[in-house]
Motif scaffolding. Structure first.
Motif, PDB file in Angstrom:
ATOM      1  N   TRP B 157       0.796  -1.230   0.000  1.00  0.00           N
ATOM      2  CA  TRP B 157       0.000   0.000   0.000  1.00  0.00           C
ATOM      3  C   TRP B 157       0.826   1.275   0.000  1.00  0.00           C
ATOM      4  CZ3 TRP B 157      -4.649   0.257  -1.586  1.00  0.00           C
ATOM      5  CH2 TRP B 157      -5.512  -0.837  -1.410  1.00  0.00           C
ATOM      6  N   ALA B 158       2.087   1.179   0.431  1.00  0.00           N
ATOM      7  CA  ALA B 158       2.874   2.407   0.625  1.00  0.00           C
ATOM      8  C   ALA B 158       3.000   3.221  -0.668  1.00  0.00           C
ATOM      9  CB  ALA B 158       4.254   2.053   1.182  1.00  0.00           C
ATOM     10  N   LEU B 159       3.385   2.566  -1.771  1.00  0.00           N
ATOM     11  CA  LEU B 159       3.585   3.316  -3.017  1.00  0.00           C
ATOM     12  C   LEU B 159       2.281   3.956  -3.524  1.00  0.00           C
ATOM     13  CD1 LEU B 159       5.733   4.212  -5.087  1.00  0.00           C
ATOM     14  CD2 LEU B 159       5.180   2.194  -6.422  1.00  0.00           C
ATOM     15  N   PRO B 160       1.179   3.171  -3.609  1.00  0.00           N
ATOM     16  CA  PRO B 160      -0.076   3.818  -4.033  1.00  0.00           C
ATOM     17  C   PRO B 160      -0.477   4.978  -3.124  1.00  0.00           C
ATOM     18  CG  PRO B 160      -0.319   1.432  -4.059  1.00  0.00           C
ATOM     19  CD  PRO B 160       1.027   1.718  -3.464  1.00  0.00           C
ATOM     20  N   THR B 161      -0.178   4.886  -1.817  1.00  0.00           N
ATOM     21  CA  THR B 161      -0.535   5.983  -0.916  1.00  0.00           C
ATOM     22  C   THR B 161       0.284   7.228  -1.223  1.00  0.00           C
ATOM     23  OG1 THR B 161      -1.000   4.307   0.769  1.00  0.00           O
ATOM     24  CG2 THR B 161      -0.879   6.596   1.508  1.00  0.00           C
ATOM     25  N   VAL B 162       1.585   7.054  -1.479  1.00  0.00           N
ATOM     26  CA  VAL B 162       2.429   8.201  -1.826  1.00  0.00           C
ATOM     27  C   VAL B 162       1.958   8.819  -3.153  1.00  0.00           C
ATOM     28  CG1 VAL B 162       4.773   8.962  -2.388  1.00  0.00           C
ATOM     29  CG2 VAL B 162       4.423   7.284  -0.583  1.00  0.00           C
ATOM     30  N   VAL B 163       1.622   7.966  -4.121  1.00  0.00           N
ATOM     31  CA  VAL B 163       1.132   8.459  -5.416  1.00  0.00           C
ATOM     32  C   VAL B 163      -0.145   9.276  -5.212  1.00  0.00           C
ATOM     33  CG1 VAL B 163       0.179   7.787  -7.658  1.00  0.00           C
ATOM     34  CG2 VAL B 163       2.148   6.563  -6.728  1.00  0.00           C
ATOM     35  N   LEU B 164      -1.034   8.741  -4.383  1.00  0.00           N
ATOM     36  CA  LEU B 164      -2.301   9.416  -4.117  1.00  0.00           C
ATOM     37  C   LEU B 164      -2.054  10.796  -3.509  1.00  0.00           C
ATOM     38  CD1 LEU B 164      -5.260   8.609  -4.485  1.00  0.00           C
ATOM     39  CD2 LEU B 164      -5.304   7.956  -2.080  1.00  0.00           C
ATOM     40  N   LEU B 165      -1.102  10.871  -2.580  1.00  0.00           N
ATOM     41  CA  LEU B 165      -0.786  12.155  -1.954  1.00  0.00           C
ATOM     42  C   LEU B 165      -0.279  13.156  -2.994  1.00  0.00           C
ATOM     43  CD1 LEU B 165       0.206  13.744   0.907  1.00  0.00           C
ATOM     44  CD2 LEU B 165       2.361  13.187  -0.151  1.00  0.00           C
ATOM     45  N   GLU B 166       0.642  12.713  -3.856  1.00  0.00           N
ATOM     46  CA  GLU B 166       1.175  13.606  -4.892  1.00  0.00           C
ATOM     47  C   GLU B 166       0.056  14.073  -5.826  1.00  0.00           C
ATOM     48  OE1 GLU B 166       4.022  14.964  -5.941  1.00  0.00           O
ATOM     49  OE2 GLU B 166       5.673  13.959  -4.900  1.00  0.00           O
ATOM     50  N   ALA B 167      -0.815  13.138  -6.199  1.00  0.00           N
ATOM     51  CA  ALA B 167      -1.899  13.474  -7.121  1.00  0.00           C
ATOM     52  C   ALA B 167      -2.860  14.453  -6.456  1.00  0.00           C
ATOM     53  CB  ALA B 167      -2.635  12.211  -7.552  1.00  0.00           C
ATOM     54  N   TRP B 168      -3.162  14.203  -5.189  1.00  0.00           N
ATOM     55  CA  TRP B 168      -4.067  15.074  -4.434  1.00  0.00           C
ATOM     56  C   TRP B 168      -3.480  16.466  -4.327  1.00  0.00           C
ATOM     57  CZ3 TRP B 168      -3.124  17.352   0.415  1.00  0.00           C
ATOM     58  CH2 TRP B 168      -4.236  17.869   1.076  1.00  0.00           C
ATOM     59  N   LYS B 169      -2.176  16.551  -4.039  1.00  0.00           N
ATOM     60  CA  LYS B 169      -1.531  17.845  -3.863  1.00  0.00           C
ATOM     61  C   LYS B 169      -1.504  18.633  -5.172  1.00  0.00           C
ATOM     62  CE  LYS B 169       2.454  20.086  -1.806  1.00  0.00           C
ATOM     63  NZ  LYS B 169       2.361  21.227  -2.713  1.00  0.00           N
ATOM     64  N   ASN B 170      -1.365  17.931  -6.307  1.00  0.00           N
ATOM     65  CA  ASN B 170      -1.233  18.609  -7.598  1.00  0.00           C
ATOM     66  C   ASN B 170      -2.553  18.753  -8.357  1.00  0.00           C
ATOM     67  OD1 ASN B 170       1.681  19.168  -7.861  1.00  0.00           O
ATOM     68  ND2 ASN B 170       1.856  16.963  -7.601  1.00  0.00           N
ATOM     69  N   ALA B 171      -3.622  18.135  -7.857  1.00  0.00           N
ATOM     70  CA  ALA B 171      -4.886  18.122  -8.600  1.00  0.00           C
ATOM     71  C   ALA B 171      -5.361  19.537  -8.941  1.00  0.00           C
ATOM     72  CB  ALA B 171      -5.956  17.378  -7.801  1.00  0.00           C
ATOM     73  N   GLY B 172      -5.231  20.459  -7.987  1.00  0.00           N
ATOM     74  CA  GLY B 172      -5.710  21.824  -8.200  1.00  0.00           C
ATOM     75  C   GLY B 172      -4.972  22.521  -9.324  1.00  0.00           C
ATOM     76  N   LEU B 173      -3.670  22.277  -9.402  1.00  0.00           N
ATOM     77  CA  LEU B 173      -2.867  22.877 -10.469  1.00  0.00           C
ATOM     78  C   LEU B 173      -3.341  22.382 -11.838  1.00  0.00           C
ATOM     79  CD1 LEU B 173      -0.363  24.548 -11.278  1.00  0.00           C
ATOM     80  CD2 LEU B 173       0.966  22.446 -11.084  1.00  0.00           C
ATOM     81  N   PHE B 174      -3.500  21.051 -11.953  1.00  0.00           N
ATOM     82  CA  PHE B 174      -3.958  20.489 -13.226  1.00  0.00           C
ATOM     83  C   PHE B 174      -5.385  20.958 -13.531  1.00  0.00           C
ATOM     84  CE2 PHE B 174      -0.342  17.814 -12.337  1.00  0.00           C
ATOM     85  CZ  PHE B 174       0.182  17.582 -13.595  1.00  0.00           C
ATOM     86  N   MET B 175      -6.194  21.090 -12.493  1.00  0.00           N
ATOM     87  CA  MET B 175      -7.554  21.601 -12.678  1.00  0.00           C
ATOM     88  C   MET B 175      -7.532  22.985 -13.329  1.00  0.00           C
ATOM     89  SD  MET B 175     -10.245  22.623  -9.657  1.00  0.00           S
ATOM     90  CE  MET B 175      -9.368  24.106  -9.169  1.00  0.00           C
ATOM     91  N   MET B 176      -6.628  23.863 -12.833  1.00  0.00           N
ATOM     92  CA  MET B 176      -6.585  25.218 -13.376  1.00  0.00           C
ATOM     93  C   MET B 176      -6.107  25.211 -14.828  1.00  0.00           C
ATOM     94  SD  MET B 176      -7.909  26.943 -11.042  1.00  0.00           S
ATOM     95  CE  MET B 176      -7.806  28.491 -11.887  1.00  0.00           C
ATOM     96  N   ILE B 177      -5.184  24.298 -15.150  1.00  0.00           N
ATOM     97  CA  ILE B 177      -4.720  24.211 -16.541  1.00  0.00           C
ATOM     98  C   ILE B 177      -5.888  23.801 -17.442  1.00  0.00           C
ATOM     99  CG2 ILE B 177      -3.104  23.089 -18.117  1.00  0.00           C
ATOM    100  CD1 ILE B 177      -1.271  22.621 -15.715  1.00  0.00           C
ATOM    101  N   TYR B 178      -6.666  22.805 -16.990  1.00  0.00           N
ATOM    102  CA  TYR B 178      -7.819  22.367 -17.772  1.00  0.00           C
ATOM    103  C   TYR B 178      -8.879  23.457 -17.855  1.00  0.00           C
ATOM    104  CZ  TYR B 178      -6.382  17.533 -18.347  1.00  0.00           C
ATOM    105  OH  TYR B 178      -5.730  16.405 -18.730  1.00  0.00           O
ATOM    106  N   LEU B 179      -9.041  24.185 -16.753  1.00  0.00           N
ATOM    107  CA  LEU B 179     -10.053  25.238 -16.745  1.00  0.00           C
ATOM    108  C   LEU B 179      -9.758  26.260 -17.840  1.00  0.00           C
ATOM    109  CD1 LEU B 179     -12.578  26.124 -15.193  1.00  0.00           C
ATOM    110  CD2 LEU B 179     -11.111  27.519 -13.750  1.00  0.00           C
ATOM    111  N   ALA B 180      -8.472  26.633 -17.952  1.00  0.00           N
ATOM    112  CA  ALA B 180      -8.084  27.569 -19.016  1.00  0.00           C
ATOM    113  C   ALA B 180      -8.406  26.966 -20.379  1.00  0.00           C
ATOM    114  CB  ALA B 180      -6.598  27.893 -18.908  1.00  0.00           C
ATOM    115  N   GLY B 181      -8.149  25.664 -20.534  1.00  0.00           N
ATOM    116  CA  GLY B 181      -8.448  24.992 -21.797  1.00  0.00           C
ATOM    117  C   GLY B 181      -9.940  24.949 -22.068  1.00  0.00           C
ATOM    118  N   LEU B 182     -10.715  24.638 -21.020  1.00  0.00           N
ATOM    119  CA  LEU B 182     -12.169  24.535 -21.174  1.00  0.00           C
ATOM    120  C   LEU B 182     -12.777  25.861 -21.597  1.00  0.00           C
ATOM    121  CD1 LEU B 182     -13.431  22.394 -18.156  1.00  0.00           C
ATOM    122  CD2 LEU B 182     -13.450  21.801 -20.578  1.00  0.00           C
TER     123      LEU B 182
END
Lengths: 282, 293
Positions: B157-182
């Motif tokens: 579980w350790a690796l998927p948990t670390v991945v999840l944390l990174e994805a969670w932390k960066n989700a907002g940034l990617f959201m804003m990039i998509y928002l500009a695209g949308l």
């Protein structure tokens, strides 16, 4: 209203409530961990931090753990250090980036494209890979364990040069030409006319710079040995070592470290959010 | 193109270089010089104590025979594989959500963006409370009858948990990039599709996704590079453990260099990571170029 023809109002309001429920649920996902942190930091000693079902409301909320975190480590020192790092890094970063971006946008010279690519190549030299060689450069320069060693690598970024080049090149020629006719030299045109025009971009970069310097962790960890020069993020890691299993003190210390960034973000969020998408998209 | 009309009053041949001088100095000292050192060290057995001694290709022979490099490489690739759907696909839905014309939508954008601006150290501390054996995640899973797990201490579980944390932390940034695209998606096409009776999913697949192609290119590169160099999250959450299950290339370089002081070898592993990142970025560039033309 013509719009109403396409949208039946009654179904819309039910849908609207559903959307708000969804929005709030997703928000819980993103701020939940911070709320749990805050809850752990404010619960009295008599109340368990963990347990099933989770008991998140502190009864009553106490400030003990904030006091504890504040005294366990030289917290004020770390905060002051971070303010110093931000206060020096960000203005220098803005000036250097603007100076570098200006000719790339507005002066015709041989090799302009090459220089631009050179600065963009920074993107492919990620900080993590530069830890070892930069550490050696710092020891070569006799700068390890100084404030300068933390500040120097943060002065140049490809994003700063890229965004400012965009902003400078969008300034209409007529404005610059008018100044030239009046006999202004290139530096005066840069400083008195172009820099004020790109102020919004500078503001965005200032905020991004503030956030990144405030959060910097790994590089200071490598290059600093004296605790008296630690920035706040390093302080938290240090606290988690010192405090060991004291989950409440650690939570409180972490909450304190988040306050300045969150406050700055709340004050300037509109500007950050509006620019971020466009910025990264380029 | 502004400013491309040749020399003007107040400009000398050296004017652009005077402007760029500070930038060039910082570039030389903080990027070019360290990059040269990194390449040199990769061919040496430097250990901080003894002077640099060049050892030819020894480090690369060692690298090929080092089982932990392969574990780290595998973990880094697994990281990329798990990270991509979480940062390239999921934030698109977030962006569509916050692109709705609703009251207070800006406040939600802000909340989703919050993890992006907080330090990885603070985020990691917060996540320890969430993924603790007696934390909220285990409580929720318990409601469905699952036994509590120590996510960060479990080899699987350790690796998927670390991945999840990174994805969670960066989700907002990617959201804003998509928002500009949308916001750049042609609204007349959307309206036409609606009038033609296209469902939400059909509009997403046939109108939104094709017009977001350049945005996908950006997020794909960002996401791959971010995943490939994952390091800070590993450092603060698991230190590469348990049993090397979260040992990424980034963390391996760190631990070789600053725990074992095996700087020459660490630099060689660094070159490997560097090469992989350049290949990934180049590959992305090729793919997206071809599609756009």
């Amino acid at each position: 209203m013509a719009r109403r023809l396409y949208r039946p109002q009654r179904r819309l309001s039910v849908k609207r409530i559903g959307l708000y429920v969804l929005l709030v649920a997703v928000a819980a996902l993103f701020i939940g961990p911070f709320l749990i942190l805050l809850s752990a930091a404010t619960k009295p000693a008599s109340q368990d931090v963990f347990g099933f079902p989770p008991d998140l409301i502190p009864r009553p909320p106490v400030a003990d753990w904030f006091r504890e975190a504040w005294t366990t480590i030289p917290y004020a020192r770390f905060l002051v250090n971070s303010v110093i790092y931000v206060g020096i890094t960000v203005p220098v970063y803005l000036v250097v980036s603007a100076l570098t971006a200006y000719p790339l946008a507005r002066i015709a010279f041989r090799g302009r494209g090459v220089f631009f690519m050179l600065f963009l190549s920074i993107m492919f030299l990620p900080g993590e890979l530069m830890l070892i060689p930069r550490f050696l450069v710092m020891s070569e320069l006799g700068l390890t364990d100084t404030f300068a060693s933390v500040i120097l690598p943060a002065i140049l970024s490809s994003l700063g040069i890229f965004l400012l080049r965009q902003a400078f090149s969008q300034i209409p020629d007529e404005i610059v030409e008018a100044a030239r006719v009046d006999g202004a030299n290139e530096f005066a045109i840069f400083w008195r006319i172009c820099v004020p025009i790109v102020a919004p971009t500078l503001a965005v970069l200032a905020i991004l710079g503030f956030v990144s310097v405030w959060n910097s962790f790994i590089w200071p960890l490598v290059v600093l040995t004296s605790q008296s020069k630690f920035p706040i993020a390093l302080g938290i890691a240090y606290l988690s070592g010192v405090a060991g299993t004291d989950v409440r003190g650690l939570a409180a210390g972490t909450v304190i470290s988040l306050i300045p960034v969150v406050v700055v973000f709340l004050l300037l969020q509109k500007r950050i959010l509006n620019s971020m998408g466009g910025a990264v998209k380029g | 193109m502004p400013g491309l009309k040749g020399r003007v009053v107040g400009q000398h041949w050296y004017t652009p270089y005077v402007f760029m001088l500070p930038g060039l100095l910082f570039y030389a000292a903080m990027f070019a010089w360290p990059a040269v050192i990194a390449i040199q060290l990769a061919f040496s057995d430097y250990d901080i104590v003894h002077p640099v001694r060049f050892t030819g290709l020894d480090n690369f022979v060692r690298l090929a025979e080092d089982p932990r490099v392969w574990i780290a490489l595998r973990n880094s690739l697994l990281f990329v594989l798990m990270f991509l759907p979480l940062t390239v696909v999921a934030p698109l839905f977030l962006a569509m959500l916050v692109n709705l014309k609703l009251r207070a939508i800006q406040a939600f954008r802000m909340l989703y963006y919050l993890p992006v601006i907080t330090s990885m150290v603070a985020v990691a501390v917060a996540w320890r409370y969430v993924f603790n054996r007696e934390g909220v995640v285990n409580w929720v899973l318990g409601l469905f009858g699952a036994a509590p797990t120590d996510f960060l201490l479990d080899r699987h579980w350790a690796l998927p948990t670390v991945v999840l944390l990174e994805a969670w932390k960066n989700a907002g940034l990617f959201m804003m990039i998509y928002l500009a695209g949308l916001q750049a998606v042609p609204s007349d096409q959307l309206e036409a599709a609606t009038i033609d009776g296209a469902s939400g999913w059909q509009r997403l697949l046939h109108v939104v996704v094709p017009s977001l192609r350049p945005t996908f290119a950006v997020t794909l590169v960002l996401s791959m590079l971010e995943a490939m160099r994952a390091f800070e999250s590993v450092y603060v959450l698991t230190r590469g453990g348990p049993l090397d299950s979260t040992l990424t290339l980034g963390y391996y370089i760190w631990s070789k260099a600053f725990e074992d002081y095996d700087m020459g070898y660490a630099s060689a592993v660094g070159l490997l990571l560097w090469a992989i990142m350049i290949v990934l970025a180049g590959f992305n560039l090729l793919v997206t170029r071809r599609r756009d033309v």
